[in-house]
Design an enzyme around this catalytic site. Structure first.
Site, PDB file in Angstrom:
ATOM      1  N   ASN A  34     -11.595  -2.685  -3.772  1.00 31.71           N
ATOM      2  CA  ASN A  34     -10.905  -1.399  -3.619  1.00 31.71           C
ATOM      3  C   ASN A  34      -9.418  -1.619  -3.891  1.00 31.71           C
ATOM      4  O   ASN A  34      -8.907  -2.729  -3.733  1.00 31.71           O
ATOM      5  CB  ASN A  34     -11.097  -0.869  -2.190  1.00 31.71           C
ATOM      6  CG  ASN A  34     -10.465   0.502  -1.991  1.00 31.71           C
ATOM      7  OD1 ASN A  34     -10.553   1.371  -2.865  1.00 31.71           O
ATOM      8  ND2 ASN A  34      -9.812   0.710  -0.869  1.00 31.71           N
TER       9      ASN A  34
ATOM     10  N   ASP B 231     -10.108  -0.067   4.706  1.00 32.62           N
ATOM     11  CA  ASP B 231      -8.898  -0.664   4.113  1.00 32.62           C
ATOM     12  C   ASP B 231      -8.519  -1.972   4.808  1.00 32.62           C
ATOM     13  O   ASP B 231      -7.348  -2.363   4.823  1.00 32.62           O
ATOM     14  CB  ASP B 231      -7.712   0.318   4.170  1.00 32.62           C
ATOM     15  CG  ASP B 231      -8.002   1.621   3.442  1.00 32.62           C
ATOM     16  OD1 ASP B 231      -8.693   1.576   2.418  1.00 32.62           O
ATOM     17  OD2 ASP B 231      -7.543   2.676   3.912  1.00 32.62           O
TER      18      ASP B 231
ATOM     19  N   HIS C 172      -5.798   0.029  -2.599  1.00 36.37           N
ATOM     20  CA  HIS C 172      -5.241   0.919  -1.577  1.00 36.37           C
ATOM     21  C   HIS C 172      -3.725   0.983  -1.749  1.00 36.37           C
ATOM     22  O   HIS C 172      -3.069  -0.063  -1.811  1.00 36.37           O
ATOM     23  CB  HIS C 172      -5.601   0.417  -0.175  1.00 36.37           C
ATOM     24  CG  HIS C 172      -5.035   1.293   0.895  1.00 36.37           C
ATOM     25  ND1 HIS C 172      -5.596   2.518   1.209  1.00 36.37           N
ATOM     26  CD2 HIS C 172      -3.948   1.166   1.673  1.00 36.37           C
ATOM     27  CE1 HIS C 172      -4.868   3.087   2.157  1.00 36.37           C
ATOM     28  NE2 HIS C 172      -3.863   2.294   2.457  1.00 36.37           N
TER      29      HIS C 172
HETATM   30  C1  GRF Z   1      -4.689   5.283  -6.394  1.00 37.05           C
HETATM   31  O1  GRF Z   1      -3.336   5.399  -6.074  1.00 37.05           O
HETATM   32  C2  GRF Z   1      -5.394   4.368  -5.448  1.00 37.05           C
HETATM   33  O2  GRF Z   1      -4.572   3.429  -4.845  1.00 37.05           O
HETATM   34  C3  GRF Z   1      -5.912   5.291  -4.396  1.00 37.05           C
HETATM   35  O3  GRF Z   1      -6.208   6.477  -5.045  1.00 37.05           O
HETATM   36  C4  GRF Z   1      -5.429   6.595  -6.222  1.00 37.05           C
HETATM   37  C5  GRF Z   1      -6.360   6.874  -7.355  1.00 37.05           C
HETATM   38  O4  GRF Z   1      -5.697   7.271  -8.507  1.00 37.05           O
HETATM   39  N1  GRF Z   1      -7.043   4.667  -3.719  1.00 37.05           N
HETATM   40  P1  GRF Z   1      -6.480   7.376  -9.893  1.00 37.05           P
HETATM   41  O5  GRF Z   1      -7.663   8.310  -9.668  1.00 37.05           O
HETATM   42  O6  GRF Z   1      -6.933   6.000 -10.272  1.00 37.05           O
HETATM   43  O7  GRF Z   1      -5.500   7.951 -10.849  1.00 37.05           O
END
Ligand code: GRF
Length: 200
Positions: free
Chosen positions: A103, A141, A105
């Site tokens: 993931n 997370d 975050h």
């Molecule tokens: C990213 O900032 C990620 O850290 C968070 O959600 C956002 C997703 O953005 N989990 P995208 O859909 O990849 O543009």
């Protein structure tokens, strides 16, 4: 190596993974829980198979996660990548992909788990913020961190300007971590992330 990416929205991280996909890896499917996720269009444009599994159509979290796991496993991935997949996952689901699910975050974990991380960092008066790639464990997370990128927060910033700065970094570090995994340099063991045989 076969990669499945899970998204809920814009999919800019998915795009970075498509653009920087390692030679011996392939994104074999993109699954979204929202039919209007723009990332589905990005996947289509790249000729990647897509699937929408709407959580609103399932009565329980268990039922949804079971259906999701079935859809993922049909694609036989080596790695599952959460890229803005805005769902809390059940312990059984997480357990099933232990050590092979990542993931990203948008905070310097362990700071600011959960939502609205950019605003919370600004409100706290932080001058530094960032993003973390981690293995997914049962703790939201909370899995072992693999790689972080830092960005400054300036006094004139708002959540949008900070988010843009963070995302630019995300698009660099997520493909890099995926590459490490694909090259079999990265693993999770004893609750810790290891790169090239050394604990991170
Ligand atoms: C990213 O900032 C990620 O850290 C968070 O959600 C956002 C997703 O953005 N989990 P995208 O859909 O990849 O543009």
């Amino acid at each position: 190596k076969r990669i499945v990416v899970l998204i809920s929205g814009s999919g800019s991280n998915l795009q970075a993974l498509i653009d920087k996909c390692p030679q011996n890896a392939k994104i074999v499917g993109v699954i979204a829980n929202k039919p209007d996720a723009y990332g589905l269009t990005r996947a289509d444009n790249a000729g990647i198979e897509t699937r929408v599994l709407e959580n609103s159509r399932y009565d329980t979290r268990d039922a949804y996660d079971h259906a999701l796991a079935t859809a993922i496993d049909a694609l036989a991935p080596d790695l599952v990548v959460l890229a803005g997949f805005m769902r809390i996952l059940t312990p059984a689901f997480v357990e099933h992909y232990q050590g092979r699910m990542l993931n990203i975050h948008p905070s310097l974990l362990p700071k600011y788990t959960g939502l609205h991380t950019h605003q919370r960092a600004i409100d706290a008066g932080d001058t530094e913020h960032g993003t973390s790639v981690h293995f997914v464990t049962e703790e939201l997370d909370g899995g072992p961190v693999i790689l972080q990128a830092r960005v400054p927060i300036f006094s004139e910033d708002d959540a949008n300007t900070v988010a843009a700065r963070v995302q630019q970094q995300e698009h660099q570090i997520y493909p890099l971590v995926v590459r490490w995994f694909v090259e079999e340099r990265l693993r999770m063991e004893a609750g810790q992330a290891w790169l090239d045989g050394a604990p991170l």
